[in-house]
Motif scaffolding. Structure first.
Motif, mmCIF file in Angstrom:
data_model
loop_
_atom_site.group_PDB
_atom_site.id
_atom_site.type_symbol
_atom_site.label_atom_id
_atom_site.label_comp_id
_atom_site.label_asym_id
_atom_site.label_seq_id
_atom_site.Cartn_x
_atom_site.Cartn_y
_atom_site.Cartn_z
ATOM 1 N N ASN A 42 -1.374 -0.441 -4.363
ATOM 2 C CA ASN A 42 -0.306 -1.032 -5.180
ATOM 3 C C ASN A 42 0.226 -0.040 -6.202
ATOM 4 O O ASN A 42 1.438 0.047 -6.453
ATOM 5 C CB ASN A 42 -0.814 -2.281 -5.894
ATOM 6 C CG ASN A 42 -1.026 -3.438 -4.935
ATOM 7 O OD1 ASN A 42 -0.395 -3.496 -3.881
ATOM 8 N ND2 ASN A 42 -1.930 -4.360 -5.297
ATOM 9 N N GLN A 43 -0.703 0.733 -6.801
ATOM 10 C CA GLN A 43 -0.277 1.720 -7.801
ATOM 11 C C GLN A 43 0.473 2.871 -7.145
ATOM 12 O O GLN A 43 1.445 3.385 -7.685
ATOM 13 C CB GLN A 43 -1.499 2.258 -8.559
ATOM 14 C CG GLN A 43 -2.223 1.190 -9.391
ATOM 15 C CD GLN A 43 -3.396 1.749 -10.156
ATOM 16 O OE1 GLN A 43 -3.258 2.792 -10.797
ATOM 17 N NE2 GLN A 43 -4.518 1.060 -10.079
ATOM 18 N N VAL A 44 0.067 3.248 -5.924
ATOM 19 C CA VAL A 44 0.732 4.350 -5.215
ATOM 20 C C VAL A 44 2.150 3.988 -4.824
ATOM 21 O O VAL A 44 3.072 4.811 -4.893
ATOM 22 C CB VAL A 44 -0.104 4.737 -3.957
ATOM 23 C CG1 VAL A 44 0.707 5.639 -3.033
ATOM 24 C CG2 VAL A 44 -1.388 5.432 -4.387
ATOM 25 N N ASN A 45 2.357 2.722 -4.414
ATOM 26 C CA ASN A 45 3.695 2.289 -3.996
ATOM 27 C C ASN A 45 4.707 2.382 -5.126
ATOM 28 O O ASN A 45 5.918 2.416 -4.898
ATOM 29 C CB ASN A 45 3.650 0.862 -3.448
ATOM 30 C CG ASN A 45 3.043 0.815 -2.052
ATOM 31 O OD1 ASN A 45 3.143 1.787 -1.305
ATOM 32 N ND2 ASN A 45 2.404 -0.315 -1.718
ATOM 33 N N GLU A 46 4.200 2.379 -6.344
ATOM 34 C CA GLU A 46 5.096 2.487 -7.497
ATOM 35 C C GLU A 46 5.449 3.934 -7.809
ATOM 36 O O GLU A 46 6.260 4.215 -8.671
ATOM 37 C CB GLU A 46 4.456 1.831 -8.715
ATOM 38 C CG GLU A 46 4.234 0.326 -8.534
ATOM 39 C CD GLU A 46 3.496 -0.280 -9.717
ATOM 40 O OE1 GLU A 46 3.246 0.474 -10.695
ATOM 41 O OE2 GLU A 46 3.168 -1.472 -9.679
ATOM 42 N N LEU A 47 4.779 4.870 -7.150
ATOM 43 C CA LEU A 47 5.005 6.292 -7.397
ATOM 44 C C LEU A 47 5.811 6.883 -6.239
ATOM 45 O O LEU A 47 5.288 7.085 -5.143
ATOM 46 C CB LEU A 47 3.667 7.034 -7.525
ATOM 47 C CG LEU A 47 2.758 6.581 -8.672
ATOM 48 C CD1 LEU A 47 1.414 7.279 -8.563
ATOM 49 C CD2 LEU A 47 3.406 6.906 -10.020
ATOM 50 N N LYS A 67 -9.382 -0.159 -2.933
ATOM 51 C CA LYS A 67 -8.337 0.501 -2.145
ATOM 52 C C LYS A 67 -6.999 -0.222 -2.282
ATOM 53 O O LYS A 67 -5.944 0.400 -2.405
ATOM 54 C CB LYS A 67 -8.756 0.565 -0.675
ATOM 55 C CG LYS A 67 -9.781 1.653 -0.365
ATOM 56 C CD LYS A 67 -10.018 1.748 1.131
ATOM 57 C CE LYS A 67 -10.933 2.916 1.467
ATOM 58 N NZ LYS A 67 -11.121 3.053 2.937
ATOM 59 N N ASP A 87 -5.981 -2.067 -4.737
ATOM 60 C CA ASP A 87 -5.422 -1.837 -6.069
ATOM 61 C C ASP A 87 -4.793 -0.461 -6.155
ATOM 62 O O ASP A 87 -3.716 -0.280 -6.732
ATOM 63 C CB ASP A 87 -6.546 -1.989 -7.106
ATOM 64 C CG ASP A 87 -6.024 -1.858 -8.527
ATOM 65 O OD1 ASP A 87 -5.067 -2.571 -8.892
ATOM 66 O OD2 ASP A 87 -6.591 -1.015 -9.278
ATOM 67 N N LEU A 88 -5.462 0.541 -5.569
ATOM 68 C CA LEU A 88 -4.911 1.898 -5.566
ATOM 69 C C LEU A 88 -3.583 1.949 -4.807
ATOM 70 O O LEU A 88 -2.622 2.615 -5.214
ATOM 71 C CB LEU A 88 -5.917 2.863 -4.933
ATOM 72 C CG LEU A 88 -7.061 3.348 -5.821
ATOM 73 C CD1 LEU A 88 -8.069 4.137 -4.995
ATOM 74 C CD2 LEU A 88 -6.530 4.221 -6.958
ATOM 75 N N LYS A 122 -1.644 7.632 1.329
ATOM 76 C CA LYS A 122 -1.668 6.319 1.983
ATOM 77 C C LYS A 122 -2.440 6.377 3.291
ATOM 78 O O LYS A 122 -3.188 5.458 3.642
ATOM 79 C CB LYS A 122 -0.236 5.821 2.238
ATOM 80 C CG LYS A 122 0.484 5.354 0.994
ATOM 81 C CD LYS A 122 1.863 4.807 1.371
ATOM 82 C CE LYS A 122 2.603 4.264 0.149
ATOM 83 N NZ LYS A 122 3.915 3.678 0.533
#
Length: 532
Positions: free
Chosen positions: A508-513, A503, A505-506, A527
Motif C-alpha cells: 500500500n505504501q509503495v503504490n503511493e510512491l 507485505k 502494508d508495504l 513489487k
C-alpha cells in the motif's frame, strides 16, 4: 562479631591499597613478598613496643608514644638489662629502639631513612631465634625493580612503610589481622593467575575440606593436622575456625618453595599460633618422607598438591613404605597418586584425609588404575566430591575432593556431584556458604539424592571396572520438555499471517510512491519481490 568483621574489612582495604606503591613496578607474585614481609615486620615491631610498655607499666596513647617510652627506658642503663631479658623471655626476639618500624617511619618523615637500617632489623629478628631464621630472606631490598638506583629503591620501600604505618596491627581482636593477611594472600593469588597454585587454596574449598575432616572431633584436645604441600598454610589454619580447642591444635606442614614456606610461617604467627604448636619444614615431600620421627600419623591430612606434576618416580620408591603396598608407583608425568599415598600413609587409623586432585585420577588406567583398585579393595576411599570448574586460581578445569579413611567397616564409596554448586564470576567462580552447607549436609547424611549424590556399593564399583568417574554413579541429565507439535504448527501459521500483513502494508505504501511520468523500474522490482 559485626565489629570484628568491620575491623577486618577496614584493615583488608588499607593493606591492599598499600600494594599500589609496588603494583606498577612488578607483578603480584613478586610484590607480595615485599608487602607481606613489611606487614609482618611491623607486626613484630609493634608487638615488641606493646610488650615493652607493659613491662614498664606505661599506657601510651599510640605506637609512637610507645616508641618514645621504649627509647627512654632502653637508654637507662639501670633498667636496660632487665627490659631486654623480659622482652626475650616473652617474645624470643629483640629490636634496638632505632630499628623498630615506628623508629624507621620517624626517620622517613625526617628524610633520614636508609635501607641498611631495615636490613639490619630483618637480620636481628632472624638471628634472635630458630623460629625466625630466614624469614625475610626473599625480600631483596636492593632489587632494581624497586628502582634503578639506591635512592629510588630507598624511596619505594619508604613509601610502602608510610602507607601501612598508621594501621593498628596489635589492638585488633581475635584473628582480625590474620584474616586480613589471608585476604591479601588471596588477592595476590587472584592477580598472580596460574602461579597462585603454589601458595593458596580458595577459602570456600578450604572450609569444605576442613569441616569434612574435623567432623565429630571439634572438642578433641591436641588435634593434629598435617599438610605436606602446605603453600601459605591456609588449609591448615582453617582448623582454628572449626575446633572448640584451637589453642591445643598441632600443625604439621611441609613446603618445597622456600618463599612460600616463609609465607606460611608468617601466616601462622599472625593467626596467633604459638611456635610450640607449629612443626613446619622446607623440603620435598615426595623425594624424602617427613615426618619420620614421632608423631608420624595425624588426626587429619589435608592436601591441595600441584596437579599432575612430574616427579622422580625411581624404581627404588617401590621399597618406600609409603608406596610399597600398591606394587606400582605413580607415573613420572603424573605425581597425583604419589601425593595421595604419601598423605594416606601419614593418616591415623581413626583419622580422615581430604585431597584435591584433577578428575583424571578417578578413571585413568595403567599404574594409576592399579593403585586406585588397591585403595578401593582396602576400603580406603570414602567419598568423591566433584567440584565446579574455574574455582581455583591455577586452573580452570573441574577438580575433585577425595576423602579417605582407614579401617572402615565397608568398601562403599559415596559420590557427590557438586559441579553446579557455584556462583559464576567475571574471572573466577565461587562457592557460597549455602553451597558449602548443602554439600556438607549431603556428605554427612550419606544418602542418595536425585541428581546430586549416590552411595555406590563395592560390587557396583567393581562392575564399573573400578572406574570412579562421577557421571557413572550420579545421573545429572535433565530431560528437555516434550515438544508440543500442535503449538509449533500454530506458531508457524501465526508467523506466516504476520508476514502477509506486513507485505500488504508495504505494498500500500509503495503504490503511493510513483515517479513524475508514472513509471519507476525500482518500484516495479520491489513489487515483484513482494510477489505482486
Amino acid at each position: 562479631m559485626a565489629e570484628n568483621a568491620t575491623a577486618t574489612k577496614t584493615l583488608e582495604t588499607a593493606l591492599w591499597n598499600a600494594a599500589d606503591v609496588l603494583r606498577s613496578k612488578m607483578d603480584a607474585n613478586e610484590y607480595k613478598d615485599y608487602l607481606l614481609g613489611l606487614i609482618f615486620y611491623k607486626y613484630l615491631s609493634d608487638q615488641l613496643l606493646a610488650e615493652a610498655n607493659d613491662l614498664l607499666e606505661e599506657t601510651p596513647a599510640d605506637i609512637f608514644e610507645a616508641q618514645t617510652n621504649y627509647e627512654t627506658a632502653y637508654a637507662d642503663l639501670d633498667i636496660q638489662s632487665d627490659l631486654i631479658d623480659g622482652l626475650k623471655d616473652q617474645l624470643s626476639y629483640i629490636l634496638k629502639p632505632d630499628l623498630t618500624f615506628a623508629a624507621l617511619v620517624n626517620k622517613i618523615n625526617a628524610s633520614e631513612f636508609q635501607l641498611e637500617d631495615l636490613a639490619q632489623g630483618f637480620a636481628d629478628i632472624e638471628r634472635a631465634s630458630a623460629d625466625f631464621a630466614g624469614l625475610f630472606e626473599d625480600i631483596d631490598l636492593y632489587s632494581r625493580k624497586l628502582g634503578t638506583n639506591l635512592n629510588k629503591q630507598n624511596q619505594t620501600i619508604a613509601d610502602v612503610m608510610k602507607t601501612i604505618a598508621p594501621l593498628d596491627v596489635i589492638s585488633t581482636s581475635g584473628d582480625t589481622l590474620g584474616d586480613a593477611y589471608e585476604y591479601l594472600i588471596g588477592q595476590f593469588a587472584s592477580e598472580s593467575g596460574k602461579k597462585a597454585g603454589e601458595f593458596y587454596t580458595p577459602q570456600p574449598v578450604a572450609h569444605l575440606m576442613m569441616q569434612a575432616v574435623l567432623h565429630g572431633k571439634a572438642d578433641q584436645k591436641g588435634f593434629s593436622v598435617y599438610d605436606p604441600t602446605m603453600g601459605s598454610g591456609s588449609l591448615l589454619l582453617n582448623a582454628k575456625k572449626y575446633s572448640n580447642e584451637p589453642a591445643t591444635i598441632n600443625y604439621f606442614g611441609q613446603e618445597l618453595n622456600t618463599s612460600t614456606f616463609n609465607l606460611a610461617r608468617m601466616n601462622m604467627l599472625l593467626h596467633g599460633v604459638q611456635t610450640g604448636n607449629q612443626f613446619l619444614r622446607n623440603g620435598d615431600t615426595l623425594d624424602g618422607d617427613w615426618p619420620v620421627e614421632e608423631p608420624t600419623n595425624f588426626d587429619a591430612v589435608l592436601m591441595n598438591p600441584p596437579y599432575s606434576a612430574k616427579w622422580r618416580a625411581d624404581a627404588g620408591f617401590l621399597q618406600d613404605p609409603r608406596f610399597s603396598t600398591y606394587g606400582v608407583i605413580a607415573p613420572k608425568s603424573k605425581a597425583d597418586y604419589a601425593f595421595l599415598l604419601h598423605g594416606y600413609y601419614h593418616l591415623k587409623d581413626s583419622g580422615t584425609m581430604a585431597i584435591v586432585l584433577p578428575h583424571g585420577i578417578l578413571f585413568r588406567g595403567a599404574a594409576e588404575g592399579k593403585i586406585r583398585t588397591k585403595l578401593l579393595e582396602m576400603g580406603a576411599i570414602d567419598t568423591v566430591i566433584g567440584l565446579p570448574a574455574n574455582i581455583f586460581y591455577n586452573t580452570s578445569i573441574p577438580t575433585t575432593i577425595v576423602i579417605l579413611k582407614k579401617n572402615r567397616s565397608n568398601k562403599d564409596v559415596f559420590f557427590i556431584d557438586a559441579s553446579k554448586e557455584f556462583v559464576k564470576g567475571k574471572n573466577q567462580n565461587t562457592m557460597t556458604d549455602a553451597h558449602l552447607q548443602k554439600i556438607l549436609d549431603t556428605y554427612f547424611a550419606k544418602k542418595d539424592v536425585d541428581k546430586l549424590a549416590h552411595l555406590a556399593s563395592f560390587d557396583e564399583i567393581r562392575e564399573n571396572d573400578f572406574n570412579l568417574n562421577i557421571p557413572r554413579y550420579v545421573d545429572t541429565f535433565e530431560a528437555e520438555a516434550p515438544i508440543d507439535l500442535a503449538k509449533v504448527g500454530q506458531d508457524l501459521l501465526d508467523v506466516d499471517a504476520e508476514i502477509a500483513a506486513v507485505k500488504a502494508d508495504l505494498l500500500n505504501q509503495v503504490n503511493e510512491l510513483v515517479s513524475a511520468d508514472g513509471h519507476d523500474t525500482n518500484l516495479a522490482n520491489f513489487k515483484a519481490w513482494l510477489g505482486q
